[in-house]
Each structure stands twice: as C-alpha cells, then as structure tokens.
Design an enzyme around this catalytic site. Structure first.
Site, mmCIF file in Angstrom:
data_model
loop_
_atom_site.group_PDB
_atom_site.id
_atom_site.type_symbol
_atom_site.label_atom_id
_atom_site.label_comp_id
_atom_site.label_asym_id
_atom_site.label_seq_id
_atom_site.Cartn_x
_atom_site.Cartn_y
_atom_site.Cartn_z
ATOM 1 N N GLY A 234 -38.335 -3.146 -33.259
ATOM 2 C CA GLY A 234 -38.968 -1.886 -32.893
ATOM 3 C C GLY A 234 -39.615 -1.243 -34.092
ATOM 4 O O GLY A 234 -39.925 -1.903 -35.088
ATOM 5 N N PRO A 236 -40.351 1.061 -37.463
ATOM 6 C CA PRO A 236 -39.600 1.334 -38.702
ATOM 7 C C PRO A 236 -38.811 2.642 -38.614
ATOM 8 O O PRO A 236 -37.708 2.742 -39.138
ATOM 9 C CB PRO A 236 -40.700 1.405 -39.757
ATOM 10 C CG PRO A 236 -41.803 0.547 -39.200
ATOM 11 C CD PRO A 236 -41.765 0.748 -37.713
ATOM 12 N N ARG A 237 -39.383 3.633 -37.913
ATOM 13 C CA ARG A 237 -38.699 4.928 -37.782
ATOM 14 C C ARG A 237 -37.311 4.729 -37.150
ATOM 15 O O ARG A 237 -36.307 5.192 -37.680
ATOM 16 C CB ARG A 237 -39.530 5.887 -36.922
ATOM 17 C CG ARG A 237 -38.846 7.216 -36.637
ATOM 18 C CD ARG A 237 -39.689 8.088 -35.713
ATOM 19 N NE ARG A 237 -39.738 7.526 -34.354
ATOM 20 C CZ ARG A 237 -38.771 7.760 -33.428
ATOM 21 N NH1 ARG A 237 -37.697 8.452 -33.757
ATOM 22 N NH2 ARG A 237 -38.883 7.251 -32.204
ATOM 23 N N GLY A 239 -35.879 1.845 -36.690
ATOM 24 C CA GLY A 239 -35.151 0.836 -37.453
ATOM 25 C C GLY A 239 -34.274 1.463 -38.519
ATOM 26 O O GLY A 239 -33.140 1.039 -38.755
ATOM 27 N N GLU A 256 -36.497 -6.273 -37.128
ATOM 28 C CA GLU A 256 -37.843 -6.782 -36.891
ATOM 29 C C GLU A 256 -38.738 -5.561 -36.623
ATOM 30 O O GLU A 256 -38.763 -5.025 -35.516
ATOM 31 C CB GLU A 256 -37.827 -7.735 -35.691
ATOM 32 C CG GLU A 256 -37.123 -9.025 -35.947
ATOM 33 C CD GLU A 256 -37.993 -10.012 -36.731
ATOM 34 O OE1 GLU A 256 -39.179 -9.739 -36.946
ATOM 35 O OE2 GLU A 256 -37.464 -11.064 -37.134
ATOM 36 N N CYS A 293 -47.078 -6.288 -32.860
ATOM 37 C CA CYS A 293 -46.583 -5.862 -34.183
ATOM 38 C C CYS A 293 -47.312 -6.566 -35.316
ATOM 39 O O CYS A 293 -47.415 -6.058 -36.409
ATOM 40 C CB CYS A 293 -45.090 -6.095 -34.287
ATOM 41 S SG CYS A 293 -44.647 -7.814 -34.183
#
Ligand SMILES: NC(=O)C1=CN([C@@H]2O[C@H](COP(=O)(O)OP(=O)(O)OC[C@H]3O[C@@H](n4cnc5c(N)ncnc54)[C@H](O)[C@@H]3O)[C@@H](O)[C@H]2O)C=CC1
Ligand SMILES: CCCCCC(=O)O
Length: 551
Positions: A234, A236-237, A239, A256, A293
């Site tokens: 998903g 980065p936020r 993550g 990921e 992505c």
C-alpha cells in the site's frame, strides 16, 4: 477443535450455480466485527500449532509436507480459475476495470505464479547441505532448513485487488504458515469474491481467514502483536503506520510501497526506437488508469529532442486513445476522492495539458480522467509533489543528466522502479549506478513484475523486503542452520573446554585459524599448493616422457 483435513487429493472446486454471475457479485462489504478479530487470530495460531504438532507426532516426512502444501495450492488455483468471470465482473463493478487489464495484468499472473510455486516447492523446501572443511564442521551434518514463520497477516491495496491479496497468501501457504488476509475495502465486489474463492478452495479451517474492513479493522490487526510477520502492500503513509505498530512487538514486515518512478528518454535513444519507447511508456503509465505502483510517473526528455518527442507523443496518444466515452474499455479511478484530487491538480498545474479526446457528455459523473500529457512541466508542478496514481504523465525537459539525477535524489529518491530509454550502455550504467531503485527496466516498463524468480520490492521510501519466486518463499519462511555434530568429535574439539591452558589455546588457534593468501600490500601470494603440486607434476611429466621415449 480445528480440523486439519490433510488434502490428500485436489478437491474439485468447480461449482455449478444456477444463480447468475450478476447476483453473486455484491458491492456491499460486511466488515468483520471487531470482537471477532481476536477470535480469528487465536484460531489461526491454534491451527498452525496443531498442524506442526501433528507433523511432529506423526513424524511426517518432508515429502508429505511438500505434497500437502502443493495440494492446498492446487485447490486454490482451481477456485480462482473457476471464478474467472466473477472476478472480471467484480472489478468492473468496483472501478470499471478493463477486462483485458484484469486478465493480462492480474488474473493470468496470479494463476501462473501459483503453478510456478507448486512446481518449485520441492526444490525450495528441500534442505540445503553445507560443507564445512574446518575441523569444527568437517565431520558434522550441516543443513540449511526453511521453516514456517507461524501466523502471518497480509494487507492488500485496491489497485490489483485480487493479485495483491492472494499472491502473498499463496506464498504464505507455500511457506507452511497460517494466514489472515485483509483485502482492500475500496473494492468491495472483489473482496467478496476473494472470500468466495477461499471458501470454494475447501482449505482446512483456520489456514486462511479473511478480515473484511478498513483502517479501523486493520489498526486492530496490526496492533495485536500476535503475528509472526506482516506483509503490507500500500501507500508509504500507511506503510509507516504498519511499521510503527509492528515495531512495538518486534514483528517483522515486508512493506511493498509506492513512489514516483522516473523514466529517462535520452538523446542517445535511436529515433527508430522512439515510437516503441513511447507506446511502452504509455502502456505502463496509463494502464489501470495510472493506478500501478511501478508506473512511469514522470518522463525526463533531453532538451535537444524534447519538441520532436512531444510531437510524436501527442500523435501516439491520439492513436492509442482516439476517443474515450462511457463505452470505452478504460479503467476508472477508484473513487471520487481520487478523481477530485486529480482534477484539482489539473486546474493548478502550470504545464500545457494535452489530453486524449473524450465524449464529455457521456462521462458525466464517472471517475474517469483521460490519459494526459503535461508539457513543459517543471519540478515544482502540482503533479511533481507526490506519486501520481492517475493517468497523468508529466514530461520534463532536462539538459544535464547528473543534475537531473541530483534533483530526483533530492525530491523523490529511492523510487520503486526506474526506466531508461537510451541506446548508450555507458549512459544506462551511469544512471543505474547513481539512482537506487527497487527495480529497473531498460527499454520497457512495468512488465518486470511478471518475471518469475526475480525479486520484486522497494528500497528506502518505496519499501523493504521483496517477493517473487524463491524470494516469495523466503519472505514467508525462516532460514535456519541445522548442525548435527558427532560426539566422538570431541577427540579433536575438547581443547575448547576450560580449564584453559596455553597448549589448548595454541592448539585451537593452529587447528582453526586460516592463513591469508595475500601479502600486506594486498597482492596474492603464490599459493602453497601450487608451490608443492607444480614441481611434483613436472617431475611426473619428465619421468613419463623418459619412459615413453625409452620404450
Ligand atoms: N509496492 C507494491 O507492490 C504496490 C504498492 N502500491 C501502493 O499502494 C497505494 C495504493 O493502494 P491503496 O489501497 O490506496 O493503499 P492504502 O495504503 O490506502 O491501503 C492499503 C491497505 O491499508 C489499509 N489502510 C488504509 N489506511 C489505513 C490506516 N490509516 N491504518 C491502517 N490500515 C490502513 C487499507 O484498508 C488497505 O487494506 C499506492 O501508494 C501504491 O503505490 C500498490 C500496489 C502495489
Ligand atoms: C506482484 C507485483 C504487482 C505490482 C502491481 C503494481 O505495480 O501496482
């Protein structure tokens, strides 16, 4: 009591349902009650422990375990295959996903990867023998074993809602784990079909459980501290949220994540390759409505060819997308928020906008933004701030390659992917050396994710850990050394025991310390074995020669 129905045969999962595919697919997603989550986690852990206990008590061979996992995956394979039409319909309902994109970018990859995992499992699961010629290990039996982690949590995004949910599940099963899967709530129809697929797979109860829900349900899961690994795909936020929660219980993660993947279009690309290059860039940038992505997020074109490239790009854009209306097979953005974010940025960009033609009247109310080129885009444009999860391609002019790489490293370092279109190998290697990226393609885009047995994953802010082929098996197992030492070896090894003495220390050092093959200037010494064997060899040759001549 958890039934550990060993899958002795591959049960048929084809179901003849008289109900239409339309009625099965449902846009209503019932979230799992929060109170049930702890129960499901407990059940998953119990299943795993019971399975391991049964394997141990029945002294099950590795061959049995390999076959059992293969049969579980074969059931899952057919359950997915049997729901092909429902899967396509579900994604059409969720975000008007193009049928071709569902099949070619998601469905086929998932099925092929399952087959690859099934056929590779015997190799991956077999213990690897290690030879240690030192006195310590030369008579031992040393093997590397991949053991199951235990109970793992898999969290999936919306953009490939089937593949990015079930492929990690498949790897987790291949590693011998029990699994809790949290699909994306943004694709409810697909989340429901995933639940149907797992049910039809007739897997042992407790092996794979699904928690439906969003941030609230996921927050409960990631903060439970009960998992042996979390595999998150998903933004980065989120993550970072997952990693922070996992850190509290030292739960290892694979993250990921996303990122802005640059594409270099240099003056050293032969003009004969331009059209193919641009088509491949458009394919990677606009498929799935740019919700990929690893999509080429922005295009860097050398100033000397910029005008000609833009001219050809404009021509190709209109050739590939002649007119988009409500009947065109073109995936939509996932929701109103994504559509609004994109249209607001389009209103605030300083770039010149070139868009594929649309039939505006037929697209009213649809979350459809046509493939769009941003000409003369600069680094502070609204579309250069964060990942563009939309069919928008900023085209930035550059003069100096290294200064451009400096900018990338300043604003969007460690992307998930980098793409290079150049026919100059020195230039290609220069870019690859300077810019760290999760993965790289030269001459094409995004299809690297489909290559079996290659690692797929990020670096830095685009994530850590990876999967794909054996990397996926490794992601869901722990590699350990199993060293069996014979007791008689203490004849040689007892010098390690106290009470220590000078003799023991000297013997231990003589027996174990290796000697360097290089001198203090770092030059390789003439190896001792050569100094011994070469004269012997020469003597042997001369003796044989004399004998041959005299006979
Ligand atoms: N590296 C990779 O393989 C891939 C990365 N991505 C990245 O995923 C993103 C798009 O997917 P999305 O579904 O929008 O990602 P997202 O991060 O919004 O959601 C992913 C998952 O996290 C959960 N979630 C969302 N907010 C949460 C919160 N506050 N706390 C706990 N859980 C939360 C969601 O329910 C969902 O299951 C993009 O950034 C894309 O780059 C997408 C596909 C593949
Ligand atoms: C298995 C990897 C799939 C990548 C999907 C994406 O790039 O969004």
């Amino acid at each position: 009591m958890i039934s550990l129905a060993p899958s002795t045969s591959v049960a048929s999962t084809s179901t003849s349902t008289s109900t239409s595919t339309e009625s099965i697919s449902s846009s209503v997603l019932s979230f799992t009650p929060l109170d049930d989550i702890d129960i499901r986690i407990k059940r998953s852990k119990e299943y795993f422990n019971l399975k391991q206990q049964q394997l141990a008590l029945e002294n099950k061979s590795l061959k049995y375990e390999i076959r059992d996992r293969q049969n579980l995956l074969k059931r899952l394979y057919f359950a997915i295959k049997d729901n092909e039409e429902l899967i396509i319909l579900a994604m059409e309902k969720d975000f008007n996903r193009s049928r071709q994109e569902t099949i070619s970018l998601e469905f086929v990859k998932l099925l092929n990867d399952i087959l690859h995992i099934i056929e590779s499992l015997p190799k991956w699961m077999s213990n690897k023998k290690v030879n240690d010629w030192s006195p310590v290990g030369m008579f031992g039996n040393i093997q590397i074993q991949n053991i199951a982690l235990g109970t793992v949590l898999i969290i999936a995004p919306f953009n490939f809602p089937l593949l990015l949910a079930l492929l990690p599940v498949v790897y987790a099963i291949s590693g011998g784990n029990s699994v809790i899967l949290k699909p994306s709530e943004l694709t409810p129809n697909t989340a429901n079909i995933i639940e149907r697929i797992v049910e039809q797979s007739q897997l042992p109860s407790g092996l794979v459980q699904i928690i439906q829900g969003g941030a609230v349900e996921n927050t409960k899961l990631i903060n439970s501290g009960e998992f042996d690994k979390i595999f998150y795909t998903g933004s980065p936020r989120v993550g970072a949220i997952v990693a922070e929660a996992a850190a509290k219980s030292l739960t290892p993660c694979v993250l990921e994540l996303g990122g802005k993947s640059p594409t270099f279009f240099t003056q050293n690309l032969n003009r004969s390759h331009w059209e193919t290059a641009l088509k491949r860039i458009f394919f990677g940038s606009f498929a799935n409505s740019g919700q990929i992505c690893v999509r080429p997020d922005y295009l860097l074109v050398h100033s000397s060819i910029y005008k000609d490239v833009v001219k050809l790009a404009t021509q190709l854009l209109h050739e590939m997308f002649p007119l988009i209306d409500s009947q065109t097979e073109f995936t939509h953005l996932i929701n109103d928020d994504s559509y609004k974010r994109t249209t607001i940025k389009l209103k605030t960009t300083n770039s010149n906008i070139i868009q594929a033609k649309i039939d505006e009247s037929s697209l009213q109310g649809l979350n459809l933004v046509p493939p769009t080129l941003l000409i003369d885009c600069d680094w502070d444009d609204s579309f250069m701030k964060e990942e563009n999860f939309a069919p928008i391609l900023p085209i930035i002019k550059y003069d100096n390659l290294d200064k451009t790489i400096d900018k990338i490293m300043t604003f969007h370092d460690t992307p998930l992917a980098e793409y290079i279109f150049s026919d100059n190998s020195t230039e290609i290697n220069h870019i690859l050396t300077r810019l760290r990226a999760g993965d790289c393609m030269v001459g094409d885009t995004i299809i690297h994710v489909g290559v079996p047995d290659t690692p797929f994953g990020g670096i830095g802010t685009s994530g850590y850990g990876n999967y794909g082929g054996n990397y996926g098996f490794s992601a869901f197992t722990h590699e350990r050394t199993v060293f069996k030492q014979p007791y008689w070896m203490d004849l040689a090894l007892s010098m390690r025991y106290p009470p220590y003495s000078i003799t023991k220390r000297q013997l231990a050092q003589i027996a174990t310390e290796r000697k360097p093959w290089f001198d203090r200037d770092g030059n390789d010494k003439f190896p001792l074995w050569k100094a011994i064997l070469i004269p012997i060899g020469l003597i042997m040759v001369s003796l044989l020669t004399k004998k041959y001549i005299s006979s």
